[in-house]
Scaffold this motif. Structure first.
Motif, mmCIF file in Angstrom:
data_model
loop_
_atom_site.group_PDB
_atom_site.id
_atom_site.type_symbol
_atom_site.label_atom_id
_atom_site.label_comp_id
_atom_site.label_asym_id
_atom_site.label_seq_id
_atom_site.Cartn_x
_atom_site.Cartn_y
_atom_site.Cartn_z
ATOM 1 N N ALA A 109 -3.823 -29.899 30.901
ATOM 2 C CA ALA A 109 -2.990 -28.837 31.477
ATOM 3 C C ALA A 109 -2.131 -28.194 30.396
ATOM 4 C CB ALA A 109 -2.118 -29.398 32.600
ATOM 5 N N ALA A 110 -1.609 -29.020 29.476
ATOM 6 C CA ALA A 110 -0.806 -28.472 28.379
ATOM 7 C C ALA A 110 -1.666 -27.594 27.472
ATOM 8 C CB ALA A 110 -0.173 -29.609 27.582
ATOM 9 N N GLU A 111 -2.897 -28.015 27.229
ATOM 10 C CA GLU A 111 -3.780 -27.210 26.381
ATOM 11 C C GLU A 111 -4.138 -25.891 27.062
ATOM 12 O OE1 GLU A 111 -8.110 -27.522 24.138
ATOM 13 O OE2 GLU A 111 -7.225 -29.306 25.034
ATOM 14 N N VAL A 112 -4.405 -25.939 28.360
ATOM 15 C CA VAL A 112 -4.712 -24.715 29.100
ATOM 16 C C VAL A 112 -3.518 -23.770 29.087
ATOM 17 C CG1 VAL A 112 -5.157 -23.819 31.424
ATOM 18 C CG2 VAL A 112 -6.508 -25.716 30.542
ATOM 19 N N GLN A 113 -2.332 -24.314 29.291
ATOM 20 C CA GLN A 113 -1.123 -23.487 29.276
ATOM 21 C C GLN A 113 -0.920 -22.861 27.906
ATOM 22 O OE1 GLN A 113 0.565 -22.847 32.040
ATOM 23 N NE2 GLN A 113 1.856 -21.416 30.946
ATOM 24 N N ASP A 114 -1.190 -23.615 26.862
ATOM 25 C CA ASP A 114 -1.053 -23.099 25.498
ATOM 26 C C ASP A 114 -2.072 -21.995 25.245
ATOM 27 O OD1 ASP A 114 0.060 -22.957 22.966
ATOM 28 O OD2 ASP A 114 -1.353 -24.424 22.124
ATOM 29 N N LEU A 115 -3.280 -22.184 25.774
ATOM 30 C CA LEU A 115 -4.302 -21.148 25.609
ATOM 31 C C LEU A 115 -3.936 -19.876 26.366
ATOM 32 C CD1 LEU A 115 -7.548 -23.277 25.867
ATOM 33 C CD2 LEU A 115 -6.705 -22.096 23.842
ATOM 34 N N ARG A 116 -3.310 -20.009 27.510
ATOM 35 C CA ARG A 116 -2.913 -18.836 28.294
ATOM 36 C C ARG A 116 -1.753 -18.093 27.642
ATOM 37 N NH1 ARG A 116 -2.855 -21.052 34.494
ATOM 38 N NH2 ARG A 116 -5.116 -21.076 34.761
ATOM 39 N N ASP A 117 -0.796 -18.834 27.108
ATOM 40 C CA ASP A 117 0.437 -18.219 26.625
ATOM 41 C C ASP A 117 0.332 -17.679 25.206
ATOM 42 O OD1 ASP A 117 1.608 -18.795 29.019
ATOM 43 O OD2 ASP A 117 2.680 -20.565 28.311
ATOM 44 N N GLY A 146 -1.562 -16.948 21.325
ATOM 45 C CA GLY A 146 -2.798 -16.673 20.614
ATOM 46 C C GLY A 146 -3.059 -17.667 19.503
ATOM 47 N N LYS A 147 -2.044 -18.433 19.151
ATOM 48 C CA LYS A 147 -2.208 -19.385 18.052
ATOM 49 C C LYS A 147 -3.204 -20.480 18.396
ATOM 50 C CE LYS A 147 2.142 -18.673 15.714
ATOM 51 N NZ LYS A 147 3.303 -19.287 15.084
ATOM 52 N N ALA A 148 -3.199 -20.913 19.635
ATOM 53 C CA ALA A 148 -4.138 -21.960 20.032
ATOM 54 C C ALA A 148 -5.567 -21.436 19.983
ATOM 55 C CB ALA A 148 -3.810 -22.472 21.426
ATOM 56 N N VAL A 149 -5.774 -20.208 20.429
ATOM 57 C CA VAL A 149 -7.105 -19.610 20.382
ATOM 58 C C VAL A 149 -7.551 -19.458 18.931
ATOM 59 C CG1 VAL A 149 -8.440 -17.551 20.966
ATOM 60 C CG2 VAL A 149 -6.740 -18.425 22.569
ATOM 61 N N GLU A 150 -6.631 -19.027 18.092
ATOM 62 C CA GLU A 150 -6.945 -18.864 16.673
ATOM 63 C C GLU A 150 -7.294 -20.212 16.038
ATOM 64 O OE1 GLU A 150 -4.646 -17.628 12.568
ATOM 65 O OE2 GLU A 150 -3.908 -16.836 14.474
ATOM 66 N N GLU A 151 -6.540 -21.244 16.375
ATOM 67 C CA GLU A 151 -6.795 -22.569 15.819
ATOM 68 C C GLU A 151 -8.162 -23.096 16.237
ATOM 69 O OE1 GLU A 151 -5.026 -27.094 16.203
ATOM 70 O OE2 GLU A 151 -3.791 -25.408 16.831
ATOM 71 N N ILE A 152 -8.503 -22.909 17.500
ATOM 72 C CA ILE A 152 -9.815 -23.360 17.981
ATOM 73 C C ILE A 152 -10.923 -22.567 17.302
ATOM 74 C CG2 ILE A 152 -11.327 -23.418 20.006
ATOM 75 C CD1 ILE A 152 -8.861 -24.177 21.655
ATOM 76 N N GLY A 153 -10.721 -21.282 17.147
ATOM 77 C CA GLY A 153 -11.708 -20.457 16.462
ATOM 78 C C GLY A 153 -11.909 -20.885 15.024
ATOM 79 N N ARG A 154 -10.845 -21.198 14.345
ATOM 80 C CA ARG A 154 -10.942 -21.628 12.951
ATOM 81 C C ARG A 154 -11.638 -22.981 12.827
ATOM 82 N NH1 ARG A 154 -7.653 -19.471 8.922
ATOM 83 N NH2 ARG A 154 -6.495 -17.643 9.567
ATOM 84 N N LEU A 155 -11.251 -23.928 13.690
ATOM 85 C CA LEU A 155 -11.810 -25.271 13.567
ATOM 86 C C LEU A 155 -13.251 -25.355 14.052
ATOM 87 C CD1 LEU A 155 -8.781 -27.453 14.735
ATOM 88 C CD2 LEU A 155 -9.641 -27.164 12.423
ATOM 89 N N GLU A 156 -13.534 -24.787 15.209
ATOM 90 C CA GLU A 156 -14.848 -24.967 15.800
ATOM 91 C C GLU A 156 -15.862 -23.919 15.344
ATOM 92 O OE1 GLU A 156 -14.472 -25.264 20.027
ATOM 93 O OE2 GLU A 156 -13.175 -27.031 19.902
ATOM 94 N N GLN A 157 -15.422 -22.703 15.081
ATOM 95 C CA GLN A 157 -16.349 -21.635 14.750
ATOM 96 C C GLN A 157 -16.334 -21.261 13.266
ATOM 97 O OE1 GLN A 157 -18.450 -20.474 17.064
ATOM 98 N NE2 GLN A 157 -17.529 -21.889 18.521
ATOM 99 N N GLY A 158 -15.371 -21.785 12.526
ATOM 100 C CA GLY A 158 -15.300 -21.473 11.099
ATOM 101 C C GLY A 158 -14.849 -20.041 10.824
ATOM 102 N N MET A 159 -14.072 -19.472 11.708
ATOM 103 C CA MET A 159 -13.622 -18.093 11.554
ATOM 104 C C MET A 159 -12.527 -18.004 10.497
ATOM 105 S SD MET A 159 -13.389 -17.041 15.532
ATOM 106 C CE MET A 159 -14.401 -15.667 15.920
#
Length: 92
Positions: free
Chosen positions: A54-62, A64-77
């Motif tokens: 739930a905390a991760e979902v809330q962070d993703l909603r609120d 952009g840093k969480a989205v950016e972090e996931i993109g960098r780690l998982e997609q190599g962006m």
């Protein structure tokens, strides 16, 4: 008088037998209590996992840093004007 005493003694013995060895006796109660404790531990672990999600979902909603972090780690962006350096280790 003696008959009443023997009847009450037999009744006491019967109820004691039911308490300790019957279908809903002490052994079954302790077994059920152990199962309750195990289930409570599983429930606590599930609650902790759900709270983390739930905390991760809330962070993703609120943010952009969480989205950016996931993109960098998982997609190599990488961002524009960033330099990507990859260090390879020799195969052993």
């Amino acid at each position: 008088m003696r008959f009443i005493f023997l009847f009450l003694l037999a009744l006491l013995a019967f109820f004691n037998y039911e308490l300790w060895y019957g279908d809903n006796g002490q052994a079954r109660i302790s077994d059920l209590q152990e199962k309750i404790e195990n289930q409570q531990k599983l429930n606590d672990a599930a609650i902790a996992r759900n709270n983390a999600m739930a905390a991760e979902v809330q962070d993703l909603r609120d943010g952009g840093k969480a989205v950016e972090e996931i993109g960098r780690l998982e997609q190599g962006m990488i961002k524009q004007d960033e330099i990507f350096v990859q260090i390879l280790t020799p195969n052993s």
